[in-house]
Design an enzyme around this catalytic site. Sequence first.
Site, PDB file in Angstrom:
ATOM      1  N   ASN A  87       4.241  -7.069  -8.440  1.00 13.86           N
ATOM      2  CA  ASN A  87       5.968  -6.130  -8.787  1.00 13.86           C
ATOM      3  C   ASN A  87       6.870  -7.576  -9.047  1.00 13.86           C
ATOM      4  O   ASN A  87       7.973  -7.548  -8.128  1.00 13.86           O
ATOM      5  CB  ASN A  87       6.191  -5.509  -7.205  1.00 13.86           C
ATOM      6  CG  ASN A  87       5.877  -4.395  -7.510  1.00 13.86           C
ATOM      7  OD1 ASN A  87       4.987  -3.608  -7.182  1.00 13.86           O
ATOM      8  ND2 ASN A  87       5.771  -3.134  -8.727  1.00 13.86           N
ATOM      9  N   LYS A 147      -6.932  -1.469  -6.193  1.00  9.60           N
ATOM     10  CA  LYS A 147      -5.588  -2.618  -6.268  1.00  9.60           C
ATOM     11  C   LYS A 147      -4.760  -2.178  -4.982  1.00  9.60           C
ATOM     12  O   LYS A 147      -4.416  -1.810  -4.260  1.00  9.60           O
ATOM     13  CB  LYS A 147      -4.706  -1.499  -7.247  1.00  9.60           C
ATOM     14  CG  LYS A 147      -3.014  -2.150  -7.979  1.00  9.60           C
ATOM     15  CD  LYS A 147      -2.295  -1.634  -9.183  1.00  9.60           C
ATOM     16  CE  LYS A 147      -0.648  -1.466  -8.421  1.00  9.60           C
ATOM     17  NZ  LYS A 147       0.336  -0.883 -10.090  1.00  9.60           N
ATOM     18  N   LEU A 148      -5.002  -4.289  -5.225  1.00 11.00           N
ATOM     19  CA  LEU A 148      -3.841  -4.039  -4.078  1.00 11.00           C
ATOM     20  C   LEU A 148      -2.616  -4.910  -4.515  1.00 11.00           C
ATOM     21  O   LEU A 148      -2.819  -5.851  -5.584  1.00 11.00           O
ATOM     22  CB  LEU A 148      -4.673  -5.886  -2.990  1.00 11.00           C
ATOM     23  CG  LEU A 148      -6.209  -5.286  -3.185  1.00 11.00           C
ATOM     24  CD1 LEU A 148      -6.924  -7.357  -2.805  1.00 11.00           C
ATOM     25  CD2 LEU A 148      -6.360  -4.372  -2.090  1.00 11.00           C
ATOM     26  N   LYS A 149      -1.520  -4.274  -3.640  1.00  9.95           N
ATOM     27  CA  LYS A 149      -0.505  -5.382  -3.854  1.00  9.95           C
ATOM     28  C   LYS A 149      -0.321  -6.544  -3.204  1.00  9.95           C
ATOM     29  O   LYS A 149      -1.016  -6.450  -2.022  1.00  9.95           O
ATOM     30  CB  LYS A 149       0.756  -4.300  -3.275  1.00  9.95           C
ATOM     31  CG  LYS A 149       1.150  -2.964  -3.420  1.00  9.95           C
ATOM     32  CD  LYS A 149       1.798  -3.334  -5.539  1.00  9.95           C
ATOM     33  CE  LYS A 149       2.156  -1.771  -5.892  1.00  9.95           C
ATOM     34  NZ  LYS A 149       2.711  -1.653  -7.129  1.00  9.95           N
ATOM     35  N   ASP A 192      -1.659  -6.350  -8.213  1.00  6.83           N
ATOM     36  CA  ASP A 192      -0.267  -6.203  -8.344  1.00  6.83           C
ATOM     37  C   ASP A 192       1.342  -6.683  -7.541  1.00  6.83           C
ATOM     38  O   ASP A 192       1.188  -6.230  -6.640  1.00  6.83           O
ATOM     39  CB  ASP A 192      -0.170  -3.987  -8.437  1.00  6.83           C
ATOM     40  CG  ASP A 192       1.401  -4.156  -8.855  1.00  6.83           C
ATOM     41  OD1 ASP A 192       2.514  -5.127  -9.768  1.00  6.83           O
ATOM     42  OD2 ASP A 192       1.856  -2.959  -9.448  1.00  6.83           O
ATOM     43  N   SER A 246      -4.026   2.744  -5.318  1.00  8.46           N
ATOM     44  CA  SER A 246      -2.531   1.721  -4.722  1.00  8.46           C
ATOM     45  C   SER A 246      -2.522   1.087  -3.457  1.00  8.46           C
ATOM     46  O   SER A 246      -2.286   2.229  -2.981  1.00  8.46           O
ATOM     47  CB  SER A 246      -1.926   1.797  -5.771  1.00  8.46           C
ATOM     48  OG  SER A 246      -0.776   0.599  -5.916  1.00  8.46           O
ATOM     49  N   GLY A 303       2.021   4.745 -11.330  1.00  9.90           N
ATOM     50  CA  GLY A 303       2.495   5.990 -11.259  1.00  9.90           C
ATOM     51  C   GLY A 303       3.410   5.798 -10.389  1.00  9.90           C
ATOM     52  O   GLY A 303       4.140   4.094  -9.581  1.00  9.90           O
ATOM     53  N   ASP A 314       3.430  -4.134 -16.516  1.00 14.15           N
ATOM     54  CA  ASP A 314       4.641  -2.867 -16.060  1.00 14.15           C
ATOM     55  C   ASP A 314       5.970  -3.177 -16.127  1.00 14.15           C
ATOM     56  O   ASP A 314       6.576  -2.263 -16.983  1.00 14.15           O
ATOM     57  CB  ASP A 314       3.984  -2.562 -14.183  1.00 14.15           C
ATOM     58  CG  ASP A 314       4.379  -1.436 -13.103  1.00 14.15           C
ATOM     59  OD1 ASP A 314       5.051  -0.545 -14.311  1.00 14.15           O
ATOM     60  OD2 ASP A 314       4.258  -1.268 -12.504  1.00 14.15           O
ATOM     61  N   GLU A 355      -1.293  -7.976 -12.202  1.00 15.53           N
ATOM     62  CA  GLU A 355       0.153  -6.948 -13.138  1.00 15.53           C
ATOM     63  C   GLU A 355       1.127  -7.141 -12.347  1.00 15.53           C
ATOM     64  O   GLU A 355       1.752  -8.177 -11.559  1.00 15.53           O
ATOM     65  CB  GLU A 355      -0.842  -5.296 -12.753  1.00 15.53           C
ATOM     66  CG  GLU A 355       0.706  -4.285 -13.083  1.00 15.53           C
ATOM     67  CD  GLU A 355       0.864  -3.326 -12.144  1.00 15.53           C
ATOM     68  OE1 GLU A 355      -0.274  -2.882 -11.624  1.00 15.53           O
ATOM     69  OE2 GLU A 355       1.703  -1.774 -11.912  1.00 15.53           O
ATOM     70  N   LYS A 358       4.130   4.148 -17.658  1.00 15.91           N
ATOM     71  CA  LYS A 358       4.769   5.145 -16.441  1.00 15.91           C
ATOM     72  C   LYS A 358       5.888   5.731 -17.610  1.00 15.91           C
ATOM     73  O   LYS A 358       6.173   5.057 -17.847  1.00 15.91           O
ATOM     74  CB  LYS A 358       4.940   4.483 -15.070  1.00 15.91           C
ATOM     75  CG  LYS A 358       4.102   3.448 -15.040  1.00 15.91           C
ATOM     76  CD  LYS A 358       4.954   3.242 -13.333  1.00 15.91           C
ATOM     77  CE  LYS A 358       3.887   2.381 -12.209  1.00 15.91           C
ATOM     78  NZ  LYS A 358       4.823   1.501 -11.748  1.00 15.91           N
TER      79      LYS A 358
HETATM   80  O1  OSB Z   1       4.373  -0.684  -9.360  1.00  9.71           O
HETATM   81  O2  OSB Z   1       2.895   0.507 -10.052  1.00  9.71           O
HETATM   82  C1  OSB Z   1       3.608  -0.006  -9.532  1.00  9.71           C
HETATM   83  C2  OSB Z   1       4.485   2.724  -6.726  1.00  9.71           C
HETATM   84  C3  OSB Z   1       6.005   2.889  -6.353  1.00  9.71           C
HETATM   85  C4  OSB Z   1       6.301   2.325  -7.597  1.00  9.71           C
HETATM   86  C5  OSB Z   1       5.667   1.000  -7.863  1.00  9.71           C
HETATM   87  C6  OSB Z   1       4.457   0.796  -8.342  1.00  9.71           C
HETATM   88  C7  OSB Z   1       4.585   2.152  -7.329  1.00  9.71           C
HETATM   89  C8  OSB Z   1       2.448   1.482  -7.186  1.00  9.71           C
HETATM   90  C9  OSB Z   1       1.164   2.926  -6.967  1.00  9.71           C
HETATM   91  O3  OSB Z   1       1.699   0.526  -7.217  1.00  9.71           O
HETATM   92  C10 OSB Z   1       1.433   4.091  -7.213  1.00  9.71           C
HETATM   93  C11 OSB Z   1       0.714   5.075  -7.230  1.00  9.71           C
HETATM   94  O4  OSB Z   1      -0.045   5.223  -6.598  1.00  9.71           O
HETATM   95  O5  OSB Z   1       1.776   6.651  -8.042  1.00  9.71           O
HETATM   96 MG    MG Z   2       3.224  -2.062 -11.041  1.00  6.16          MG
END
Ligand code: OSB
Ligand code: MG
Length: 368
Positions: free
Chosen positions: A191, A161-163, A189, A135, A291, A239, A214, A263
Amino acid sequence: MKLKTVELRRIALPLVRPFRTSFGVQTRRDVLLIHVVTDEGEGWGECVALTDPFYSSEYVEGAHAILRDYLIPRLFAAPEVTATSVAPLLGDVLGHRMAKAAIETAILDAELRAHDISFASYLGAVRTEVECGVSVGIAASIDQLLEEVASYVKEGYLRIKLKIEPGWDVEPVRAVRESFGPDLRLQVDANSAYDAATSVQLEALDEFSLLLIEQPFAEDDLHQHTVLSQRIRTAVCLDESITSARVAADAIRRGACSVINVKAGRMGGYLEAVRVHDVCDALGIPVWCGGMLETGIGRAANVALAALPNFRYPGDTSASDRYYEEDITEPFVLRDGKLPVPTGPGMGVQPRPDVLQALTTSVETIQS
Ligand code: OSB
Ligand code: MG
């Protein structure tokens, strides 16, 4: 088993680089570790709640308090505890799934260690190694993003995976797709950073052959996810929204998603995570393992979970060195883009006492 003591240990670990998402920047992890001692042996659990309540309503101080004041007293009041009895014993306490997951995991670890069974075989693993993705946080510039992605690709990660967030979406995705070509497995992703007004920017991502998008919208907005799912070819993945097997089944039936990020912490533990895996499998929906920047303790259990059959995409189960200079367990090391599934009893890893001691910021011990 009879629960004898529960230790709530707080540790602080710097991340190797800041991790920026649409909900904020993480520069370190404040981790709550749970160590249980029972009449049959010991176990460990890692609470995935972050420092601040920006990814989910839970946060590490809150998790610590609910464990101390509500959850652990309920387990001490029971004559016997087993992993399967934890959720029912805690059932009158609403929410706080990450805190519940952490204590259930510690008890499951103790139970499995006592019976010499690994997490992987108990949960139903069918693989000895799992495919890993990484990520990648929001970068300061496109050039820096391309550099970071290049280094992960070189290390062997099988999926990127690009935020994203409004204003950091089409441009970075196009740049990564153009630099690394059509074969790179790529996903994004958000969020929860988008809404009905900004959703058109997500439709513009449809041309980049992403594996999935995501959690674009708010966790309680299944409807908006359904609308987007109908408008684009790219799979929509949930998620934050998926807090249980029941919610997973509901989201799938509503057409809100066609992939789910599992998760265990977000859904109250590994036992519920397996139920989410199973209900998705029954409904023909693939899952993958998310994760929460875990240490080796949480990672070991995640890697075991990711070895179940319906985990069909590389997970956010990156190697220890993607997160930490020094992990608290023996480090997880990437080999050909994969991590080995631990085979020892319980989660199969232990914190190294010297490292643990050096990183500890507080310890609270609770006795029956
Ligand atoms: O949205 O998946 C998520 C990390 C912290 C909180 C939310 C997310 C994430 C990650 C990183 O995307 C996942 C990892 O490498 O542990
Ligand atoms: Mg996520």
